[in-house]
Structure formats: structure tokens, C-alpha cells
Design an enzyme around this catalytic site. Structure first.
Site, PDB file in Angstrom:
ATOM      1  N   HIS A 132      41.004  33.455  36.262  1.00 26.57           N
ATOM      2  CA  HIS A 132      40.485  34.235  35.013  1.00 26.57           C
ATOM      3  C   HIS A 132      39.602  33.071  34.278  1.00 26.57           C
ATOM      4  CE1 HIS A 132      43.612  37.218  35.209  1.00 26.57           C
ATOM      5  NE2 HIS A 132      44.525  36.124  35.295  1.00 26.57           N
ATOM      6  N   GLU A 172      43.639  36.693  40.732  1.00 28.83           N
ATOM      7  CA  GLU A 172      43.864  37.427  39.368  1.00 28.83           C
ATOM      8  C   GLU A 172      42.172  37.235  38.971  1.00 28.83           C
ATOM      9  OE1 GLU A 172      46.661  36.736  36.794  1.00 28.83           O
ATOM     10  OE2 GLU A 172      48.197  36.502  38.113  1.00 28.83           O
ATOM     11  N   GLU A 179      52.962  30.460  36.974  1.00 27.35           N
ATOM     12  CA  GLU A 179      52.514  29.552  35.657  1.00 27.35           C
ATOM     13  C   GLU A 179      53.525  28.682  35.624  1.00 27.35           C
ATOM     14  OE1 GLU A 179      51.263  32.470  32.974  1.00 27.35           O
ATOM     15  OE2 GLU A 179      49.677  33.547  34.354  1.00 27.35           O
ATOM     16  N   ASP A 195      38.718  37.333  37.080  1.00 28.55           N
ATOM     17  CA  ASP A 195      37.804  38.033  36.289  1.00 28.55           C
ATOM     18  C   ASP A 195      37.128  36.927  35.697  1.00 28.55           C
ATOM     19  OD1 ASP A 195      39.688  37.179  34.269  1.00 28.55           O
ATOM     20  OD2 ASP A 195      40.481  39.343  34.367  1.00 28.55           O
ATOM     21  N   ASN A 249      51.766  30.747  41.928  1.00 30.48           N
ATOM     22  CA  ASN A 249      50.562  31.439  41.276  1.00 30.48           C
ATOM     23  C   ASN A 249      50.262  30.812  39.845  1.00 30.48           C
ATOM     24  OD1 ASN A 249      48.484  33.537  41.293  1.00 30.48           O
ATOM     25  ND2 ASN A 249      49.743  34.392  39.918  1.00 30.48           N
TER      26      ASN A 249
HETATM   27  O1  G3I Z   1      54.718  48.696  27.718  1.00 25.62           O
HETATM   28  C1  G3I Z   1      54.314  48.435  26.273  1.00 25.62           C
HETATM   29  C2  G3I Z   1      54.223  49.791  25.605  1.00 25.62           C
HETATM   30  O2  G3I Z   1      55.516  50.498  25.768  1.00 25.62           O
HETATM   31  C3  G3I Z   1      53.717  49.494  24.175  1.00 25.62           C
HETATM   32  O3  G3I Z   1      53.325  50.756  23.669  1.00 25.62           O
HETATM   33  C4  G3I Z   1      52.529  48.743  24.181  1.00 25.62           C
HETATM   34  C5  G3I Z   1      51.867  48.263  22.781  1.00 25.62           C
HETATM   35  O4  G3I Z   1      51.213  47.004  22.881  1.00 25.62           O
HETATM   36  O5  G3I Z   1      52.805  47.384  24.949  1.00 25.62           O
HETATM   37  C6  G3I Z   1      53.034  47.927  26.400  1.00 25.62           C
HETATM   38  O6  G3I Z   1      53.265  46.339  26.866  1.00 25.62           O
HETATM   39  C7  G3I Z   1      52.278  45.686  27.216  1.00 25.62           C
HETATM   40  C8  G3I Z   1      52.378  45.437  28.760  1.00 25.62           C
HETATM   41  O7  G3I Z   1      50.932  44.690  28.964  1.00 25.62           O
HETATM   42  C9  G3I Z   1      52.156  46.586  29.627  1.00 25.62           C
HETATM   43  O8  G3I Z   1      50.948  47.368  29.627  1.00 25.62           O
HETATM   44  C10 G3I Z   1      52.101  44.399  26.579  1.00 25.62           C
HETATM   45  O9  G3I Z   1      51.738  44.700  24.931  1.00 25.62           O
HETATM   46  C11 G3I Z   1      51.145  43.525  26.894  1.00 25.62           C
HETATM   47  O10 G3I Z   1      51.073  42.215  26.218  1.00 25.62           O
HETATM   48  C12 G3I Z   1      51.202  43.400  28.224  1.00 25.62           C
HETATM   49  O11 G3I Z   1      50.030  42.617  29.016  1.00 25.62           O
HETATM   50  C13 G3I Z   1      50.012  41.986  30.213  1.00 25.62           C
HETATM   51  C14 G3I Z   1      50.136  40.579  30.263  1.00 25.62           C
HETATM   52  O12 G3I Z   1      50.024  40.279  31.670  1.00 25.62           O
HETATM   53  C15 G3I Z   1      51.500  40.049  29.722  1.00 25.62           C
HETATM   54  O13 G3I Z   1      51.160  38.563  29.367  1.00 25.62           O
HETATM   55  C16 G3I Z   1      48.820  42.560  31.060  1.00 25.62           C
HETATM   56  O14 G3I Z   1      48.834  44.012  31.197  1.00 25.62           O
HETATM   57  C17 G3I Z   1      48.766  42.008  32.315  1.00 25.62           C
HETATM   58  O15 G3I Z   1      47.400  42.278  32.943  1.00 25.62           O
HETATM   59  C18 G3I Z   1      48.934  40.331  32.396  1.00 25.62           C
HETATM   60  O16 G3I Z   1      48.818  39.832  33.649  1.00 25.62           O
HETATM   61  C19 G3I Z   1      48.929  38.619  33.572  1.00 25.62           C
HETATM   62  C20 G3I Z   1      49.449  38.255  34.725  1.00 25.62           C
HETATM   63  O17 G3I Z   1      50.846  38.948  35.131  1.00 25.62           O
HETATM   64  C21 G3I Z   1      49.829  36.627  34.903  1.00 25.62           C
HETATM   65  N1  G3I Z   1      48.558  35.962  34.904  1.00 25.62           N
HETATM   66  C22 G3I Z   1      47.810  36.321  33.558  1.00 25.62           C
HETATM   67  C23 G3I Z   1      47.560  37.870  33.692  1.00 25.62           C
HETATM   68  C24 G3I Z   1      46.697  38.140  32.351  1.00 25.62           C
HETATM   69  O18 G3I Z   1      47.424  37.985  31.182  1.00 25.62           O
END
Ligand code: G3I
Length: 348
Positions: free
Chosen positions: A238, A266, A161, A268, A202
Site C-alpha cells: 500500500h 495488496e 500483519e 495500490d 503477509n
Molecule cells: O460490514 C459492515 C457494514 O455492516 C457496515 O454497515 C459498514 C459501515 O461502515 O461497515 C462494514 O464493515 C466494513 C468492512 O470493511 C466491510 O466492508 C468496515 O467498516 C471497514 O472498516 C472494513 O474495511 C476493511 C479493512 O480491511 C479493515 O481493516 C476493508 O474493506 C478491506 O479492504 C481492508 O483490507 C485490509 C487487508 O485485509 C489487510 N491489509 C490492509 C488492507 C487495507 O486496510
């Protein structure tokens, strides 16, 4: 030798023909998404996953199934915050869980990611670094991460990105300090770390022809012109129901004409209002079919990955409240029409 190659080619042909025949006879398209992808001569159909979902047996049984998924992406645990939580202190425990699963199941692994503005450790996002210091940090991170998984990763999202939607560079810690020089730095470090993995950039909102896709094409051209290793572009995809860009296939062909491969990394396709109607589900099926068919029609498109396969664990609702139902399986693991849309996209 020629004889054996002939037998091998015949074998591949017979398997592909059998898969296609099975698919054609199956009214409900239950042959498996990865089977369909490979019958269409693609390398894989894959999914992103988080290992903390694997205690959900129904989830894990589908994830493991090679007929559904031939490729896995770690949704979170290979990112910077997890892999280098303190400067030069590397942690591959969580990433190894994913890599070991991939090894044990014989699937392909996509590495995600080396350099991204998001999910950085605090020491990096809150730090102040000179350009030489940050250049060293970027190289050390990419080299160490990619080295750790050397020989195990089909392709790495080395840069994730880098652009804004208008095609300008995203102003983040890397661009602020290093301008665009962090991009060749990271790609070269990744190449040194693993000479055989495919190095990708990506991004999202590059599915259709437009300013952002044009900027990325220009970047690929200039990297190639200056001898910087770049093997592929990941088109995240997405998307929203009814919102697949009409120029997706042409755009993919334009990327591959630059001498690189592409992948849908990715995918969806979310509803912007819930719950979905029957007509909406039919549109979503058509949209999945359109995206997959575009990959299918472009020889340099190697595979398709969904950003998790069930609505139960989709990232969408937490980022877009009130939206969702974006995946091919619903939250109760019932296949939606979108599932058949994917197999139709591969096999017509
Ligand atoms: O690990 C913490 C946990 O300790 C805490 O309790 C919890 C409370 O919210 O948060 C957890 O972290 C989360 C993390 O995912 C792990 O699950 C974050 O809040 C959450 O924001 C994070 O989201 C991820 C996101 O990227 C971040 O921008 C998504 O799971 C993940 O699927 C998403 O993936 C991205 C790709 O990497 C890049 N392209 C877009 C895609 C979708 O956003």
C-alpha cells in the site's frame, strides 16, 4: 514422453511470444494485465474484491475477464469476524461465494486470512482466555478455515500483519496471551488442514529494506530452522505516489534467498492530495511499473495482486480522508496511465 514435453514447451513458448508480440504492437497496452503477467512467466495478476460490488455490471465484467485477472482475494469475507462469528460456529457462506466464483472462472484463489488483530468477532476481542484456551482457539480456527477450502487455495495469508513498523511484535490479543507461539501454532494447523496450499505471512511497510522487513526475515529464518512450515511472504504494497522504496527489488531477493517465495499481495499507490495532476498520473504509472518490474526481476516473486482495481471501490479514501485515486482504473472505469505501467513492468 519427451516428445510430448517438447510439444508442450513449444506451445508455452509460442503463447508467450504471441502475447509479447501483441503487446509490443499495441500502442495503448490493452492486452490485459494477467496476459502480461503470464507472458512474463508469473503465475497471475490478481485483485481483491467484495461480492456486494458484483451487481455493478461494468465492475463484474472486468473482474471476470481472465485476460485482466487470473487470481482473486476476498477483501473481507474470509476474515475471522465473518468465518467464526461465534465460538466454534463457522460460517463459510460469504467466503464460498468468492471461492465458487474462482472455481467457475478457473482463476487462482489467495486465502485472506487466518490470524489478524483486526476484524475479529466480539467474542474473541472482548473475551478473556488463558494461554491454552487461546492456543486451542487459534488452532481450531486456522484448521477449520483452511480445511474448508482445501485444494482450492493457491496460498493462504496464515499470519497477517504481526509486526509494528519498528520491527517489534504487534501487541494484540494473540501476542499478549501467547507471545510469538501463536505463529507456529497457526502455520502448523494450516499445514495439517491443507498439505498443498502455500503458507504465507503477509504484512505492509516491508517493501523496502528496514527494521520491519529485517524482523520478518529473522522470523522466517527461525521458523525454517525449527521446521515450522512457511512458504512465502506477502508484501502488501500500500504505497504512495513517488514513494516506492528504492530497495524493493533487493529486499524481495533477500526474502527469496531464505528459501521462500514472495508475492505483491495488496498493491495500490495512492495520491496524498487530490485530484491528481497529469504529472502525478505519470509518476503513478512509473511507480506501478517499478513495483511490477521488481517482481518480474525476482524469480521467486510469483504474482501481483491489486487491492481492488477501481477507485470506485478502493478502501483508501475511508482510511485516509482526502487521499486516493490509487487504483489502475478510475471511478468511471477509465484505465489510468498506471494500467500501462503494469504491463510495461511485466514486459518492458
Ligand atoms: O460490514 C459492515 C457494514 O455492516 C457496515 O454497515 C459498514 C459501515 O461502515 O461497515 C462494514 O464493515 C466494513 C468492512 O470493511 C466491510 O466492508 C468496515 O467498516 C471497514 O472498516 C472494513 O474495511 C476493511 C479493512 O480491511 C479493515 O481493516 C476493508 O474493506 C478491506 O479492504 C481492508 O483490507 C485490509 C487487508 O485485509 C489487510 N491489509 C490492509 C488492507 C487495507 O486496510
Amino acid at each position: 514422453m519427451v516428445f510430448f514435453l517438447g510439444i508442450l514447451a513449444l506451445g508455452v513458448f509460442l503463447v508467450a511470444t504471441a502475447a509479447r508480440a501483441a503487446l509490443e504492437q499495441s500502442s495503448d497496452f490493452q492486452v490485459g494485465l494477467n496476459v502480461a503477467a503470464q507472458a512474463a512467466q508469473k503465475l497471475y495478476f490478481g485483485t481483491a474484491t467484495n461480492a456486494d460490488q458484483w451487481t455493478d455490471k461494468t465492475y463484474f465484467d472486468i473482474l471476470k475477464d481472465d485476460s485482466e485477472f487470473g487470481q482473486i482475494t476476498a477483501a473481507n469475507v474470509m476474515k475471522w469476524f465473518d468465518t467464526e462469528p461465534e465460538p466454534s460456529v463457522f460460517n463459510f457462506t460469504d467466503g464460498d461465494v468468492i471461492a465458487d466464483f474462482v472455481k467457475a472462472t478457473g482463476k487462482r484463489l489467495r486465502g485472506h486470512n487466518c490470524v489478524w488483530y483486526n476484524q475479529l468477532p466480539d467474542w474473541l476481542s472482548n473475551g478473556t482466555f488463558t494461554a491454552p484456551e487461546l492456543a486451542f482457539i487459534v488452532e481450531r480456527h486456522c484448521f477449520t478455515l483452511v480445511s474448508h477450502y482445501r485444494g482450492q487455495v493457491y496460498s493462504w495469508d496464515v499470519i497477517n500483519e504481526p509486526f509494528n513498523d519498528d520491527g517489534t511484535y504487534r501487541v494484540d490479543i494473540f501476542f499478549n496471551t501467547l507471545n510469538t507461539s501463536y505463529i507456529p501454532l497457526a502455520l502448523k494447523a494450516a499445514r495439517r488442514a491443507d498439505p498443498h496450499t502455500k503458507l504465507y505471512i503477509n504484512d505492509y511497510n516491508i517493501e523496502g529494506i528496514g527494521a520491519k522487513a529485517t524482523a520478518l526475515k529473522e522470523l522466517v529464518r527461525s521458523l525454517k530452522a525449527s521446521g515450522v512450515p512457511i512458504d512465502g511472504v506477502g508484501i502488501q504494497s500500500h504505497l504512495t505516489v513517488g514513494g516506492v522504496p528504492a530497495t524493493l527489488q533487493q529486499n524481495m531477493a533477500e526474502f527469496t534467498a531464505l528459501g521462500i517465495e514472495v508475492a505483491i499481495t495488496e498493491l495500490d499507490i495512492r495520491f496524498t492530495a487530490l485530484p491528481p495532476t497529469a504529472a502525478g498520473l505519470a509518476q503513478q504509472k512509473a511507480d506501478y511499473a517499478t513495483v511490477v518490474a521488481a517482481c518480474n526481476a525476482v524469480p521467486g516473486c510469483v504474482g501481483v495482486t491489486v487491492w481492488d482495481f477501481t477507485d470506485k471501490y478502493s478502501w483508501v479514501p475511508s482510511t485516509f480522508p482526502g487521499q486516493g485515486a490509487a487504483c489502475p482504473w478510475d471511478e468511471n472505469y477509465v484505465k489510468k496511465p498506471a494500467y500501462a505501467g503494469i504491463t510495461e513492468g511485466f514486459l518492458g
